[in-house]
Design a protein around this motif. Structure first.
Motif, PDB file in Angstrom:
ATOM      1  N   GLU A 252     -45.603 -52.354 -48.982  1.00  0.00           N
ATOM      2  CA  GLU A 252     -46.940 -52.757 -49.423  1.00  0.00           C
ATOM      3  C   GLU A 252     -46.883 -53.481 -50.764  1.00  0.00           C
ATOM      4  OE1 GLU A 252     -49.462 -49.340 -49.493  1.00  0.00           O
ATOM      5  OE2 GLU A 252     -50.159 -49.655 -47.444  1.00  0.00           O
ATOM      6  N   ALA A 253     -46.124 -52.920 -51.701  1.00  0.00           N
ATOM      7  CA  ALA A 253     -46.056 -53.528 -53.033  1.00  0.00           C
ATOM      8  C   ALA A 253     -45.377 -54.895 -52.986  1.00  0.00           C
ATOM      9  CB  ALA A 253     -45.320 -52.596 -53.993  1.00  0.00           C
ATOM     10  N   VAL A 290     -42.764 -55.125 -58.814  1.00  0.00           N
ATOM     11  CA  VAL A 290     -41.842 -55.622 -57.801  1.00  0.00           C
ATOM     12  C   VAL A 290     -40.422 -55.176 -58.100  1.00  0.00           C
ATOM     13  CG1 VAL A 290     -40.790 -57.713 -56.862  1.00  0.00           C
ATOM     14  CG2 VAL A 290     -43.269 -57.588 -57.137  1.00  0.00           C
ATOM     15  N   ILE A 291     -39.979 -55.328 -59.352  1.00  0.00           N
ATOM     16  CA  ILE A 291     -38.618 -54.942 -59.734  1.00  0.00           C
ATOM     17  C   ILE A 291     -38.406 -53.444 -59.571  1.00  0.00           C
ATOM     18  CG2 ILE A 291     -37.000 -54.801 -61.649  1.00  0.00           C
ATOM     19  CD1 ILE A 291     -37.244 -57.569 -60.415  1.00  0.00           C
ATOM     20  N   LEU A 292     -39.376 -52.645 -60.009  1.00  0.00           N
ATOM     21  CA  LEU A 292     -39.238 -51.189 -59.909  1.00  0.00           C
ATOM     22  C   LEU A 292     -39.214 -50.724 -58.455  1.00  0.00           C
ATOM     23  CD1 LEU A 292     -41.563 -50.048 -62.844  1.00  0.00           C
ATOM     24  CD2 LEU A 292     -39.064 -49.983 -62.752  1.00  0.00           C
ATOM     25  N   ASN A 293     -39.981 -51.370 -57.596  1.00  0.00           N
ATOM     26  CA  ASN A 293     -39.954 -50.987 -56.185  1.00  0.00           C
ATOM     27  C   ASN A 293     -38.635 -51.381 -55.526  1.00  0.00           C
ATOM     28  OD1 ASN A 293     -42.578 -49.827 -54.827  1.00  0.00           O
ATOM     29  ND2 ASN A 293     -43.266 -51.189 -56.462  1.00  0.00           N
ATOM     30  N   MET A 294     -38.071 -52.517 -55.908  1.00  0.00           N
ATOM     31  CA  MET A 294     -36.759 -52.888 -55.395  1.00  0.00           C
ATOM     32  C   MET A 294     -35.701 -51.899 -55.881  1.00  0.00           C
ATOM     33  SD  MET A 294     -36.953 -57.041 -55.793  1.00  0.00           S
ATOM     34  CE  MET A 294     -35.307 -57.273 -55.134  1.00  0.00           C
ATOM     35  N   TYR A 295     -35.807 -51.483 -57.129  1.00  0.00           N
ATOM     36  CA  TYR A 295     -34.885 -50.480 -57.661  1.00  0.00           C
ATOM     37  C   TYR A 295     -35.022 -49.156 -56.911  1.00  0.00           C
ATOM     38  CZ  TYR A 295     -33.067 -46.965 -60.911  1.00  0.00           C
ATOM     39  OH  TYR A 295     -32.407 -45.898 -61.463  1.00  0.00           O
ATOM     40  N   ARG A 296     -36.264 -48.773 -56.613  1.00  0.00           N
ATOM     41  CA  ARG A 296     -36.489 -47.530 -55.872  1.00  0.00           C
ATOM     42  C   ARG A 296     -35.905 -47.624 -54.466  1.00  0.00           C
ATOM     43  NH1 ARG A 296     -38.729 -42.863 -55.490  1.00  0.00           N
ATOM     44  NH2 ARG A 296     -39.949 -42.181 -53.684  1.00  0.00           N
ATOM     45  N   LEU A 297     -36.004 -48.777 -53.837  1.00  0.00           N
ATOM     46  CA  LEU A 297     -35.436 -48.949 -52.500  1.00  0.00           C
ATOM     47  C   LEU A 297     -33.922 -48.801 -52.534  1.00  0.00           C
ATOM     48  CD1 LEU A 297     -35.891 -49.643 -49.527  1.00  0.00           C
ATOM     49  CD2 LEU A 297     -35.738 -52.062 -50.153  1.00  0.00           C
ATOM     50  N   VAL A 298     -33.291 -49.356 -53.572  1.00  0.00           N
ATOM     51  CA  VAL A 298     -31.836 -49.212 -53.719  1.00  0.00           C
ATOM     52  C   VAL A 298     -31.463 -47.748 -53.929  1.00  0.00           C
ATOM     53  CG1 VAL A 298     -29.869 -49.785 -55.178  1.00  0.00           C
ATOM     54  CG2 VAL A 298     -31.535 -51.550 -54.588  1.00  0.00           C
ATOM     55  N   VAL A 299     -32.245 -47.030 -54.735  1.00  0.00           N
ATOM     56  CA  VAL A 299     -31.968 -45.614 -54.981  1.00  0.00           C
ATOM     57  C   VAL A 299     -32.085 -44.805 -53.698  1.00  0.00           C
ATOM     58  CG1 VAL A 299     -32.822 -43.557 -56.165  1.00  0.00           C
ATOM     59  CG2 VAL A 299     -32.622 -45.711 -57.411  1.00  0.00           C
TER      60      VAL A 299
END
Length: 319
Positions: A252-253, A290-299
């Protein structure tokens, strides 16, 4: 039996009131369109209300007013009925009449209320005259605000869908509040920056706004799947099934809200050379999300690897 009958009647009332409000607000939008355009043919937009009426009858008769778990048809059909009117008003919006009534201060609101009192015995035409005296910009902003507020309140009033808990509903409503604030800021600020100088960009902004509104009928970011970890033999779970709510919130984000908002704001700043502090601030905010959500996906992907590796190792030891 009497208590269950009272509960069923309460569910019926909760199912009818939000839908009635949806139709009332959509009807107000259609009336405003016919007034601004001066063409009675726009009353045919009321045919967009028919799916919502049919859905209400079906839900009351077959589902006893209960909503669905993953998707809310009344909210989706409400968006279908109101969004075309807002598009027409936004594209038609021009310089307001200097004599129109603005809704930007208590003094103006009191003056509008005083006009209402001086009319004495009110008629239908008197109320229409007062409503039509409000400036077009204030009308459009009010429709945006009422739409977002009614989406939140309407979801709160609608009976719970099967499998949805009150805790999940409360989380969903809190997400809706934050989402509504971001969407309202995006439309009001960004459209005001480009409406007069770049009218063709208004179509893109309205398209992104319409796309972002699809978050409200979907409940995938909060409503979780049934937990099957306790079942024997269910030692392995896929990444999607284990983190479905987290992954959907990231989607969504990235693709429905902050990602498209960031692209539009960067386009406005770089290509159309519009620059001010609030535009830069919200562009940075979208970029960080956007950056934080991409980081969360990697985590999430990295955290899922050790569990699968350990499961494979334990199977090898058993063999």
């Amino acid at each position: 039996m009497q208590a269950s009958g009272v509960m069923d009647m309460f569910k019926f009332i909760r199912a009818i009131i939000p839908r009635a409000l949806f139709i009332l607000v959509s009807l107000t939008g259609v009336w405003r369109v016919t007034f601004v355009k001066g063409d009675l043919n726009y009353w045919f937009l009321t045919f967009l209300f028919l799916p919502l009426v049919v859905e209400m009858i079906y839900t009351l008769m077959r589902r006893k007013g209960k909503d669905y778990k993953w998707f809310s048809p009344p909210i989706f059909l409400f968006l279908i009925s109101i969004i075309p009117s807002i598009w027409i008003l936004e594209l038609q919006n021009k310089e307001s009449d200097p004599q129109c009534n603005k809704l930007d201060s208590w003094e103006n609101l009191l003056r509008l209320g005083f006009q209402n009192k001086t009319l004495g015995n009110h008629t239908y035409r008197d109320y229409l005259k007062i409503a039509s005296s409000v400036c077009s910009n204030d009308w459009i902003l009010a429709l945006h605000q009422i739409l977002l507020i009614l989406l939140i309140v309407g979801k709160w009033l609608l009976p719970l869908g099967g499998g949805v808990t009150r805790d999940e509903l409360s989380q969903l409503l809190l997400i809706f509040v934050g989402t509504a604030a971001d969407i309202l800021e995006f439309t009001s600020e960004t459209l005001s920056d480009v409406k007069e100088t770049n009218p063709h960009l208004v179509y893109i902004i309205l398209g992104v706004w319409t796309w972002s509104m699809l978050q409200f009928p979907l409940h995938l970011a909060v409503v979780s799947k049934p937990d099957s970890e306790g079942e024997e033999g269910a030692t392995e779970t896929s990444l999607l099934s284990k983190h479905s709510t987290d992954i959907w919130s990231i989607v969504e984000a990235l693709f429905i809200q902050d990602g498209p908002f960031l692209v539009v704001r960067l386009t406005v700043m770089i290509h159309y050379h519009v620059f001010h502090q609030m535009l830069v601030f919200f562009a940075i905010k979208n970029f960080l999300v956007v950056i934080l959500n991409m980081y969360r996906l990697v985590v999430i992907c990295q955290d899922s690897r050790p569990s699968s590796a350990s499961t494979t190792g334990s199977r090898g030891n058993v063999l």
